[in-house]
Design a protein around this motif. Structure first.
Motif, PDB file in Angstrom:
ATOM      1  N   HIS A   1      11.321  -8.624  -3.569  1.00 13.92           N
ATOM      2  CA  HIS A   1      12.087  -8.726  -4.880  1.00 13.92           C
ATOM      3  C   HIS A   1      11.885  -7.733  -5.720  1.00 13.92           C
ATOM      4  CE1 HIS A   1      12.594  -9.832  -9.086  1.00 13.92           C
ATOM      5  NE2 HIS A   1      13.508 -10.532  -8.913  1.00 13.92           N
ATOM      6  N   ASP A   2      10.502  -7.329  -6.136  1.00 12.82           N
ATOM      7  CA  ASP A   2       9.908  -6.546  -7.318  1.00 12.82           C
ATOM      8  C   ASP A   2      10.203  -5.114  -6.840  1.00 12.82           C
ATOM      9  OD1 ASP A   2       9.096  -8.733  -8.381  1.00 12.82           O
ATOM     10  OD2 ASP A   2       6.867  -8.275  -8.358  1.00 12.82           O
ATOM     11  N   HIS A   3       9.920  -4.530  -5.737  1.00 14.86           N
ATOM     12  CA  HIS A   3      10.368  -3.317  -5.626  1.00 14.86           C
ATOM     13  C   HIS A   3      11.876  -2.874  -5.659  1.00 14.86           C
ATOM     14  CE1 HIS A   3      11.972  -3.501  -1.300  1.00 14.86           C
ATOM     15  NE2 HIS A   3      12.078  -2.429  -1.352  1.00 14.86           N
TER      16      HIS A   3
ATOM     17  N   GLN B   1       3.244  -3.846   6.472  1.00 17.76           N
ATOM     18  CA  GLN B   1       4.352  -3.732   7.527  1.00 17.76           C
ATOM     19  C   GLN B   1       4.065  -4.848   8.504  1.00 17.76           C
ATOM     20  OE1 GLN B   1       4.170  -0.576  10.468  1.00 17.76           O
ATOM     21  NE2 GLN B   1       6.377  -0.402  10.441  1.00 17.76           N
ATOM     22  N   SER B   2       2.805  -5.237   8.415  1.00 13.51           N
ATOM     23  CA  SER B   2       2.297  -6.221   9.726  1.00 13.51           C
ATOM     24  C   SER B   2       2.232  -7.617   9.056  1.00 13.51           C
ATOM     25  CB  SER B   2       1.169  -5.677  10.108  1.00 13.51           C
ATOM     26  OG  SER B   2       1.218  -4.385  10.839  1.00 13.51           O
ATOM     27  N   GLY B   3       2.349  -7.937   7.965  1.00 14.61           N
ATOM     28  CA  GLY B   3       2.300  -9.207   7.287  1.00 14.61           C
ATOM     29  C   GLY B   3       1.054  -9.746   7.360  1.00 14.61           C
ATOM     30  N   ALA B   4      -0.067  -8.544   7.076  1.00 12.17           N
ATOM     31  CA  ALA B   4      -1.258  -8.923   6.669  1.00 12.17           C
ATOM     32  C   ALA B   4      -1.600  -9.072   5.149  1.00 12.17           C
ATOM     33  CB  ALA B   4      -2.387  -7.744   7.221  1.00 12.17           C
ATOM     34  N   THR B   5      -2.625  -9.440   4.734  1.00 14.67           N
ATOM     35  CA  THR B   5      -2.924  -9.407   3.164  1.00 14.67           C
ATOM     36  C   THR B   5      -3.941  -8.386   2.822  1.00 14.67           C
ATOM     37  OG1 THR B   5      -2.622 -12.008   3.237  1.00 14.67           O
ATOM     38  CG2 THR B   5      -4.006 -11.209   1.325  1.00 14.67           C
ATOM     39  N   VAL B   6      -3.298  -7.742   1.672  1.00 12.74           N
ATOM     40  CA  VAL B   6      -4.416  -6.646   1.137  1.00 12.74           C
ATOM     41  C   VAL B   6      -5.100  -7.115  -0.201  1.00 12.74           C
ATOM     42  CG1 VAL B   6      -4.263  -4.362   0.450  1.00 12.74           C
ATOM     43  CG2 VAL B   6      -2.610  -5.098   2.250  1.00 12.74           C
ATOM     44  N   VAL B   7      -6.394  -7.148   0.155  1.00 14.16           N
ATOM     45  CA  VAL B   7      -7.133  -7.319  -1.255  1.00 14.16           C
ATOM     46  C   VAL B   7      -7.593  -5.912  -1.955  1.00 14.16           C
ATOM     47  CG1 VAL B   7      -9.285  -8.358  -2.040  1.00 14.16           C
ATOM     48  CG2 VAL B   7      -8.291  -9.439   0.100  1.00 14.16           C
TER      49      VAL B   7
ATOM     50  N   VAL C   1       0.259 -12.014  -4.851  1.00 16.94           N
ATOM     51  CA  VAL C   1       1.636 -11.655  -4.870  1.00 16.94           C
ATOM     52  C   VAL C   1       2.033 -11.993  -3.537  1.00 16.94           C
ATOM     53  CG1 VAL C   1       3.321  -9.668  -4.911  1.00 16.94           C
ATOM     54  CG2 VAL C   1       1.364  -9.567  -6.479  1.00 16.94           C
ATOM     55  N   SER C   2       3.304 -12.607  -3.424  1.00 15.07           N
ATOM     56  CA  SER C   2       3.709 -13.150  -1.921  1.00 15.07           C
ATOM     57  C   SER C   2       4.637 -11.856  -1.578  1.00 15.07           C
ATOM     58  CB  SER C   2       4.502 -14.394  -2.118  1.00 15.07           C
ATOM     59  OG  SER C   2       5.838 -14.090  -2.601  1.00 15.07           O
ATOM     60  N   TYR C   3       4.773 -12.111  -0.336  1.00 15.40           N
ATOM     61  CA  TYR C   3       5.689 -10.741   0.344  1.00 15.40           C
ATOM     62  C   TYR C   3       7.273 -10.932  -0.381  1.00 15.40           C
ATOM     63  CZ  TYR C   3       2.923  -8.802   3.637  1.00 15.40           C
ATOM     64  OH  TYR C   3       1.625  -8.081   4.552  1.00 15.40           O
ATOM     65  N   ALA C   4       7.634 -12.329  -0.537  1.00 14.79           N
ATOM     66  CA  ALA C   4       8.939 -12.228  -0.972  1.00 14.79           C
ATOM     67  C   ALA C   4       9.200 -11.806  -2.556  1.00 14.79           C
ATOM     68  CB  ALA C   4       9.484 -13.929  -1.081  1.00 14.79           C
TER      69      ALA C   4
ATOM     70  N   ALA D   1       4.153 -15.968   2.427  1.00 11.50           N
ATOM     71  CA  ALA D   1       2.860 -15.651   2.886  1.00 11.50           C
ATOM     72  C   ALA D   1       2.294 -14.685   1.829  1.00 11.50           C
ATOM     73  CB  ALA D   1       2.996 -14.907   4.037  1.00 11.50           C
ATOM     74  N   VAL D   2       0.823 -14.419   1.648  1.00 12.87           N
ATOM     75  CA  VAL D   2       0.201 -13.671   0.571  1.00 12.87           C
ATOM     76  C   VAL D   2       0.311 -12.164   1.118  1.00 12.87           C
ATOM     77  CG1 VAL D   2      -1.638 -13.416  -0.827  1.00 12.87           C
ATOM     78  CG2 VAL D   2      -1.230 -15.618  -0.362  1.00 12.87           C
ATOM     79  N   ALA D   3       0.867 -11.187   0.109  1.00 12.89           N
ATOM     80  CA  ALA D   3       0.831  -9.944   0.549  1.00 12.89           C
ATOM     81  C   ALA D   3      -0.366  -9.174  -0.140  1.00 12.89           C
ATOM     82  CB  ALA D   3       2.258  -9.150   0.117  1.00 12.89           C
ATOM     83  N   LEU D   4      -0.362  -9.466  -1.343  1.00  8.57           N
ATOM     84  CA  LEU D   4      -1.576  -8.789  -2.171  1.00  8.57           C
ATOM     85  C   LEU D   4      -2.496  -9.966  -2.918  1.00  8.57           C
ATOM     86  CD1 LEU D   4       1.055  -6.268  -3.296  1.00  8.57           C
ATOM     87  CD2 LEU D   4      -0.895  -5.501  -1.899  1.00  8.57           C
TER      88      LEU D   4
END
Length: 556
Positions: free
Chosen positions: A67-69, A254-260, A60-63, A48-51
């Motif tokens: 991984h990146d952090h 935290q909630s699985g939403a997408t941040v633009v 950027v996906s949540y996965a 799912a798209v995080a950013l």
């Protein structure tokens, strides 16, 4: 569901008093590291798209974020970052910012967020005050970061979020094969983030927010402002500000939403991002609300995806809130209330509330208490319908000001009540209205401007004998602006308002610029020497040489 009154077992001032308490179910304190609180669920959101980069469209996906952090944390630990180190994050909003922030906290660092518009001198003062050993910046701001590091001892290395010759960048960090660190974080005591705030008065101070206070405030906010996968939140307010960090970065992730993500506010790109990415929720500061309510450009964009509007960071006029909502075919803009020292949330107008009173900043979030300290009688607390200084107690209250026990004691009493410096009133339904400020802090487009800092700078000018700075509301800008009252020094070259504004602008970040100047014969002061700012705000006689009102457009 309203806030109620209860009698505490140990009244802080002794005797009978009113204490308001949230009637939402209490939230247990979250003794979990902030990176695990926010990104712990990331694996479950997978692809799912995080950013989304609101300019380029890059995703950027949540996965990938998870991984990146973790790779950034490993690379920072391999470079020498250890638990207890302070790392300065100096960057505008980007899709890399969340991974860098949470990578740094996972490595054990306390992150001090730095205004991307800070001058080298302002940046250096923050570095010195918090004894930062590491900086992460971006190539475009590298010169400022280098100059700041040269002015203070102790900075070991400067990293970049992108690429710059001679500096390790995030792309290289992501290739690190170092083991992921286990920093042994104690969420109840270790500092996760160290933003700088002027508090009720004075110069900026480091606000110590523990992992527990930040994580708990996210849990307190969530019942009133629920977010979910599929929501799209537009992040234009800066992540380096606690409002942006919490409401626009951590809460939606935290909630699985997408941040633009947008790096700064420019009306056309802001509107285009809403239309293109079908944004569902806006979190704004008053100048953006003003633009949405009045700018003709709004009519050229399809904003029908929007479901709700929120405003924070500074007071919002109820009529403007209603006008903005009406133009977009939505309920009036809702508000929240808090401050950096509260991680930041204390009050929110719940998203599910069908008809909140116009102008309210909301009801107490779970697990939070409030008193209104009488403005006339220090031993009494105001009840419903009466004005008083807002005092808050709850698990989101800061640990204190870094290295300033006296300032901390002035802000938080022995029983944990934090005095906000704001004057509020609560109605019979438990709704809070912020009606005035005890504190002197100016909020220009959501940014904090300390009058004392500008006054000290003005008094260093050889042609100025005395000076005072107050906040003056500007209808065109939709915000307070710094207004300087200046006494010329006899025998010096004549000084114009424009010359003085330009002189100040060369020495401070853009949001701190003096935007109105009045030359006066004297600054009103009490016998103690304290500036009588209320007299300056309410004075009606014409100023001797008129006023200058240069303004700065851009990031609110």
């Amino acid at each position: 569901m309203a806030s109620t009154l209860h009698q505490p077992s140990h009244p802080p001032h002794g005797g009978d008093e009113h204490v308001f308490r949230s009637t939402y179910p209490d939230v247990a304190p979250v003794s979990v590291a902030v990176h695990d609180t926010v990104l712990g669920p990331a694996a479950g959101y997978g692809d799912a798209v995080a950013l989304i980069d609101g300019v380029t469209g890059a995703r950027v996906s949540y996965a990938r974020l998870d991984h990146d952090h973790r790779r950034i944390a490993a690379a920072l630990a391999a470079a020498g970052v250890r638990k207890g180190d302070v790392l300065a994050l100096h960057s505008p909003n980007s899709t890399v910012y969340p991974a860098v922030f949470h990578g740094a906290t996972r490595a054990g660092a306390s992150v001090t967020t730095v205004n991307s518009m800070a001058t080298a001198e302002e940046f250096a003062r923050q570095l010195q005050d918090c004894a930062a050993r590491w900086i992460i910046t971006v190539a475009a701001l590298l010169d400022t970061a280098r100059r700041a590091a040269e002015l203070v001892p102790g900075v070991r290395e400067i990293f970049v979020c992108d690429r710059a010759e001679g500096h390790t960048g995030v792309p290289a960090m992501l290739a690190s094969t170092a083991p992921e660190p286990d920093a042994g974080i104690d969420p109840d005591h270790d500092i996760a983030v160290l933003p700088y705030s002027s508090g009720t008065t004075g110069t900026p101070k480091g606000v110590m927010l523990t992992h527990r206070s930040v994580a708990t405030n996210l849990a307190q906010i969530r019942p009133l402002l629920p977010m979910k996968p599929g929501d799209r939140i537009l992040a234009v307010l800066p992540f380096f500000h606690i409002y942006g960090l919490t409401c626009l970065m951590n809460a939606p992730l935290q909630s699985g939403a997408t941040v633009v993500v947008l790096p700064r506010f420019e009306l056309e790109s802001f509107l285009a991002a809403i239309e293109k990415h079908r944004v569902t929720g806006l979190y704004m500061a008053p100048p953006i609300v003003l633009a949405l309510a009045k700018q003709p450009a709004v009519e050229r964009y399809d904003l029908s995806s929007l479901e709700y509007l929120y405003c924070g960071a500074a007071p919002l006029d109820a009529r403007l809130a209603e006008a903005c909502g009406a133009r977009l075919g939505l309920p009036a803009v809702r508000q929240g209330y808090g401050m950096t020292e509260l991680s930041p949330g204390a009050h929110i107008v719940p998203l599910a509330e069908p008809a909140p009173p116009p102008g309210t900043v909301g009801r107490l979030v779970p697990g939070t208490e409030m008193k209104l300290l009488s403005l006339d009688d220090p031993g009494r607390c105001a009840g419903p319908g009466e004005d008083g200084e807002i005092a808050i107690r709850g698990p989101q209250v800061m640990k204190g000001y870094l290295g300033r026990p006296e300032a901390t004691a002035e802000m938080i009493d022995a029983e944990g009540w934090l005095r906000t410096g704001d004057v509020g009133r609560v109605d019979d339904g438990g709704w809070l209205f912020v009606v005035d400020r005890v504190k002197e802090l100016i909020k220009y487009k959501g940014y904090q401007v300390a009058p004392a800092e500008l006054e000290a700078l003005l008094l260093s000018h050889e042609a100025i004998a005395d000076a005072a700075v107050v906040g003056a509301y500007d209808e065109d800008a939709g915000t307070e602006i710094p207004h300087a009252f200046v006494v010329r020094r006899p025998g010096t070259e004549p000084l114009t308002a424009t010359e003085l504004q330009e002189w100040v602008a060369a020495r401070v970040a853009p949001y701190k610029k003096v935007r109105r100047v009045s030359f006066v014969s004297g600054v009103p002061r009490a016998a103690s020497g304290k500036i009588l700012r209320r007299e300056l705000r309410t004075a009606r006689e014409p100023r001797r040489l008129g006023e200058s009102t240069d303004r700065e457009d851009g990031t609110p």
